[in-house]
Design a protein around this motif. Structure first.
Motif, PDB file in Angstrom:
ATOM      1  N   GLY A 128       0.808  -1.211  -0.057  1.00 23.20           N
ATOM      2  CA  GLY A 128       0.066  -0.082   0.092  1.00 23.20           C
ATOM      3  C   GLY A 128       0.897   1.311   0.021  1.00 23.20           C
ATOM      4  O   GLY A 128       0.578   2.335  -0.712  1.00 23.20           O
ATOM      5  N   MET A 129       1.837   1.271   0.915  1.00 20.75           N
ATOM      6  CA  MET A 129       2.920   2.588   0.827  1.00 20.75           C
ATOM      7  C   MET A 129       3.683   2.608  -0.368  1.00 20.75           C
ATOM      8  O   MET A 129       3.726   3.769  -0.793  1.00 20.75           O
ATOM      9  N   ASP A 130       3.861   1.553  -1.218  1.00 22.11           N
ATOM     10  CA  ASP A 130       4.601   1.767  -2.420  1.00 22.11           C
ATOM     11  C   ASP A 130       3.888   2.261  -3.409  1.00 22.11           C
ATOM     12  O   ASP A 130       4.272   2.863  -4.331  1.00 22.11           O
ATOM     13  N   HIS A 131       2.442   2.208  -3.334  1.00 24.78           N
ATOM     14  CA  HIS A 131       1.586   2.511  -4.661  1.00 24.78           C
ATOM     15  C   HIS A 131       0.464   3.746  -4.227  1.00 24.78           C
ATOM     16  O   HIS A 131      -0.017   4.161  -5.126  1.00 24.78           O
ATOM     17  N   PHE A 132       0.361   3.840  -2.958  1.00 25.41           N
ATOM     18  CA  PHE A 132      -0.616   5.092  -2.635  1.00 25.41           C
ATOM     19  C   PHE A 132      -0.272   6.313  -1.629  1.00 25.41           C
ATOM     20  O   PHE A 132       0.789   5.755  -0.749  1.00 25.41           O
ATOM     21  N   ASP A 133      -0.635   7.254  -1.551  1.00 22.84           N
ATOM     22  CA  ASP A 133      -0.290   8.373  -0.416  1.00 22.84           C
ATOM     23  C   ASP A 133      -0.847   8.048   0.754  1.00 22.84           C
ATOM     24  O   ASP A 133      -0.069   8.241   1.624  1.00 22.84           O
ATOM     25  N   GLN A 134      -1.973   7.269   1.090  1.00 23.55           N
ATOM     26  CA  GLN A 134      -2.453   6.965   2.167  1.00 23.55           C
ATOM     27  C   GLN A 134      -3.085   5.552   2.197  1.00 23.55           C
ATOM     28  O   GLN A 134      -3.625   5.142   1.178  1.00 23.55           O
ATOM     29  N   VAL A 135      -2.890   4.937   3.277  1.00 24.05           N
ATOM     30  CA  VAL A 135      -3.284   3.389   3.538  1.00 24.05           C
ATOM     31  C   VAL A 135      -4.288   3.279   4.634  1.00 24.05           C
ATOM     32  O   VAL A 135      -3.631   3.894   5.611  1.00 24.05           O
ATOM     33  N   ASP A 136      -5.322   2.764   4.575  1.00 23.96           N
ATOM     34  CA  ASP A 136      -6.121   2.268   5.515  1.00 23.96           C
ATOM     35  C   ASP A 136      -6.319   0.834   5.797  1.00 23.96           C
ATOM     36  O   ASP A 136      -6.746   0.408   4.635  1.00 23.96           O
ATOM     37  N   LEU A 137      -5.814   0.012   6.771  1.00 21.22           N
ATOM     38  CA  LEU A 137      -6.153  -1.350   6.789  1.00 21.22           C
ATOM     39  C   LEU A 137      -7.461  -1.302   7.972  1.00 21.22           C
ATOM     40  O   LEU A 137      -7.403  -0.718   8.965  1.00 21.22           O
ATOM     41  N   VAL A 138      -8.532  -1.879   7.415  1.00 19.17           N
ATOM     42  CA  VAL A 138      -9.809  -1.727   7.947  1.00 19.17           C
ATOM     43  C   VAL A 138     -10.352  -3.138   8.099  1.00 19.17           C
ATOM     44  O   VAL A 138     -10.389  -3.792   7.158  1.00 19.17           O
ATOM     45  N   TYR A 139     -10.469  -3.443   9.652  1.00 16.58           N
ATOM     46  CA  TYR A 139     -11.170  -4.500   9.795  1.00 16.58           C
ATOM     47  C   TYR A 139     -12.380  -4.429  10.460  1.00 16.58           C
ATOM     48  O   TYR A 139     -13.023  -3.331  11.085  1.00 16.58           O
ATOM     49  N   THR A 140     -13.572  -5.471  10.313  1.00 13.36           N
ATOM     50  CA  THR A 140     -14.665  -5.370  10.849  1.00 13.36           C
ATOM     51  C   THR A 140     -14.705  -5.887  12.318  1.00 13.36           C
ATOM     52  O   THR A 140     -14.520  -6.842  12.735  1.00 13.36           O
ATOM     53  N   ASP A 141     -15.246  -4.945  13.279  1.00 15.07           N
ATOM     54  CA  ASP A 141     -15.147  -5.175  14.584  1.00 15.07           C
ATOM     55  C   ASP A 141     -16.689  -5.128  14.851  1.00 15.07           C
ATOM     56  O   ASP A 141     -16.938  -4.780  16.187  1.00 15.07           O
ATOM     57  N   LEU A 142     -17.715  -5.065  14.343  1.00 10.80           N
ATOM     58  CA  LEU A 142     -19.070  -4.845  14.549  1.00 10.80           C
ATOM     59  C   LEU A 142     -19.821  -6.310  14.239  1.00 10.80           C
ATOM     60  O   LEU A 142     -19.286  -7.068  13.276  1.00 10.80           O
ATOM     61  N   HIS A 143     -20.768  -6.928  15.085  1.00 16.33           N
ATOM     62  CA  HIS A 143     -21.408  -7.880  15.102  1.00 16.33           C
ATOM     63  C   HIS A 143     -20.496  -9.247  15.047  1.00 16.33           C
ATOM     64  O   HIS A 143     -21.295 -10.280  14.773  1.00 16.33           O
ATOM     65  N   VAL A 144     -19.667  -9.305  15.606  1.00 20.06           N
ATOM     66  CA  VAL A 144     -18.651 -10.449  15.579  1.00 20.06           C
ATOM     67  C   VAL A 144     -19.171 -11.360  16.716  1.00 20.06           C
ATOM     68  O   VAL A 144     -19.410 -12.483  16.492  1.00 20.06           O
ATOM     69  N   SER A 145     -19.544 -10.859  17.970  1.00 21.69           N
ATOM     70  CA  SER A 145     -20.248 -11.567  18.915  1.00 21.69           C
ATOM     71  C   SER A 145     -21.416 -12.083  18.403  1.00 21.69           C
ATOM     72  O   SER A 145     -21.705 -13.556  18.586  1.00 21.69           O
ATOM     73  N   ASP A 146     -22.371 -11.402  17.920  1.00 21.70           N
ATOM     74  CA  ASP A 146     -23.702 -11.996  17.400  1.00 21.70           C
ATOM     75  C   ASP A 146     -23.396 -13.052  16.558  1.00 21.70           C
ATOM     76  O   ASP A 146     -24.289 -13.960  16.420  1.00 21.70           O
ATOM     77  N   MET A 147     -22.469 -12.841  15.566  1.00 22.20           N
ATOM     78  CA  MET A 147     -22.102 -13.969  14.599  1.00 22.20           C
ATOM     79  C   MET A 147     -21.823 -15.311  15.248  1.00 22.20           C
ATOM     80  O   MET A 147     -22.300 -16.195  15.050  1.00 22.20           O
ATOM     81  N   GLY A 184      -4.652   2.086  10.925  1.00 24.91           N
ATOM     82  CA  GLY A 184      -5.322   0.584  11.197  1.00 24.91           C
ATOM     83  C   GLY A 184      -6.649   1.391  11.911  1.00 24.91           C
ATOM     84  O   GLY A 184      -6.582   1.987  12.848  1.00 24.91           O
ATOM     85  N   ARG A 185      -7.733   0.659  11.235  1.00 24.17           N
ATOM     86  CA  ARG A 185      -9.118   1.108  11.800  1.00 24.17           C
ATOM     87  C   ARG A 185      -9.925   0.108  12.140  1.00 24.17           C
ATOM     88  O   ARG A 185     -10.014  -0.764  11.001  1.00 24.17           O
ATOM     89  N   GLY A 186     -10.719  -0.051  12.942  1.00 21.68           N
ATOM     90  CA  GLY A 186     -12.181  -1.048  13.047  1.00 21.68           C
ATOM     91  C   GLY A 186     -13.208  -0.391  12.557  1.00 21.68           C
ATOM     92  O   GLY A 186     -13.211   0.854  12.453  1.00 21.68           O
ATOM     93  N   MET A 187     -14.257  -0.895  11.935  1.00 22.78           N
ATOM     94  CA  MET A 187     -15.271  -0.359  10.970  1.00 22.78           C
ATOM     95  C   MET A 187     -16.093   0.420  12.264  1.00 22.78           C
ATOM     96  O   MET A 187     -16.787   1.311  11.888  1.00 22.78           O
ATOM     97  N   SER A 188     -15.967   0.261  13.520  1.00 26.54           N
ATOM     98  CA  SER A 188     -16.867   0.987  14.580  1.00 26.54           C
ATOM     99  C   SER A 188     -16.514   2.229  14.638  1.00 26.54           C
ATOM    100  O   SER A 188     -17.106   3.015  15.112  1.00 26.54           O
ATOM    101  N   GLU A 189     -15.149   2.803  14.165  1.00 23.08           N
ATOM    102  CA  GLU A 189     -14.764   4.064  14.093  1.00 23.08           C
ATOM    103  C   GLU A 189     -15.374   4.910  13.096  1.00 23.08           C
ATOM    104  O   GLU A 189     -15.602   6.320  13.409  1.00 23.08           O
ATOM    105  N   PHE A 190     -16.105   4.267  12.260  1.00 25.52           N
ATOM    106  CA  PHE A 190     -16.888   5.309  11.236  1.00 25.52           C
ATOM    107  C   PHE A 190     -18.163   5.411  11.729  1.00 25.52           C
ATOM    108  O   PHE A 190     -18.852   6.301  10.942  1.00 25.52           O
ATOM    109  N   GLY A 191     -18.706   4.966  12.703  1.00 26.43           N
ATOM    110  CA  GLY A 191     -20.177   5.113  13.190  1.00 26.43           C
ATOM    111  C   GLY A 191     -20.619   6.598  13.515  1.00 26.43           C
ATOM    112  O   GLY A 191     -21.786   6.753  13.217  1.00 26.43           O
ATOM    113  N   ASP A 192     -19.774   7.337  13.850  1.00 17.21           N
ATOM    114  CA  ASP A 192     -20.041   8.871  14.210  1.00 17.21           C
ATOM    115  C   ASP A 192     -19.852   9.787  12.798  1.00 17.21           C
ATOM    116  O   ASP A 192     -20.018  10.944  13.116  1.00 17.21           O
ATOM    117  N   VAL A 193     -19.476   9.045  11.610  1.00 18.21           N
ATOM    118  CA  VAL A 193     -19.295   9.910  10.549  1.00 18.21           C
ATOM    119  C   VAL A 193     -20.362  10.222   9.956  1.00 18.21           C
ATOM    120  O   VAL A 193     -21.000   9.187   9.317  1.00 18.21           O
TER     121      VAL A 193
END
Length: 241
Positions: free
Chosen positions: A54-73, A115-124
């Motif tokens: 990602g760093m080799d090819h892009f100005d900015q990189v976000d690694l995003v993992y899903t941290d919502l509904h995991v317990s429910d699953m 590095g971001r969890g999906m839950s971080e976008f909830g207030d956007v």
């Protein structure tokens, strides 16, 4: 950074989903690399490779993992509520640690790589609006619902016992899990305020056929792209459309 072409001698290979996605990839403004918790593909070494790529090819990189509904699953798969919570906590602790280590190694300043969890976008606001759009589309558009159900089947295929059929509770939770991710396939630039963005995953997803189709319906924005990012020793999945 503008990339005319990706270097051939790499451990990872990008296959933009469409020709327009290739244009967005070549712009090199921003990339989202999706990380699935509990997926053995995402080892610590693989995450380091993905981050460096990602760093080799892009100005900015976000690694995003899903941290919502995991317990429910986990609960929907048959675990008791307490065990489901414990497994989710352990699972997410592991993926957070690996993502954080890859980010810290690649960019200690945190300026270019996050590095971001999906839950971080909830207030956007843009994320909330896109999420509402996705939920409404699933409820109203049979094609969107069929696509979501196809993704549900792919997701659950490796988690059920041989011969076990999915039930409605499992499908419901899996839909919620998937719908939480779809806004980043629709319009990451609106969510994160970047000029353009490529969303990458290591498998072809039925969702891409829907979002990059022609005509009305649930469609990715013009500055949103998608690509399949795989190790170079895996079979080629075909050229951009």
């Amino acid at each position: 950074m503008t990339q005319a072409a990706f270097a051939p001698a790499e451990t990872l290979r990008l296959q933009p989903y469409t020709d327009h996605c290739r244009v967005i990839a070549d712009e090199g403004a921003h990339v989202v690399i999706g990380v699935s918790p509990g997926n053995s593909y995402f080892t610590a070494q693989r995450l380091r490779e993905l981050t460096r790529w990602g760093m080799d090819h892009f100005d900015q990189v976000d690694l995003v993992y899903t941290d919502l509904h995991v317990s429910d699953m986990y609960e929907a798969l048959g675990y008791g509520a307490d065990e489901a919570r414990r497994k989710a906590v352990k699972n997410l602790r592991g993926v957070r640690a690996k993502v954080a280590a890859a980010v810290a190694e690649a960019d200690p300043t945190g300026v270019r790589v996050r590095g971001r969890g999906m839950s971080e976008f909830g207030d956007v606001p843009a994320y909330r609006a896109l999420h509402r759009t996705v939920l409404d589309a699933v409820a109203a558009d049979p094609l969107v619902r069929e696509t979501c159900d196809a993704l549900t089947g792919i997701f659950l295929a490796g988690k059920l016992a041989p011969g076990q059929r999915t039930d409605e509770r499992q499908r419901e939770v899996c839909r919620a899990y998937i719908c939480a991710e779809v806004p980043l396939f629709l319009d990451t630039p609106a969510i994160l305020g970047v000029p353009s963005s490529l969303n990458c995953y290591h498998q072809a997803l039925p969702l891409a056929d829907l979002l990059y189709g022609r005509g009305p319906g649930l469609r990715a924005s013009r500055n949103q792209g998608h690509g399949i990012l795989t190790p170079t020793d895996t079979p080629d999945r075909g050229a951009a459309r």
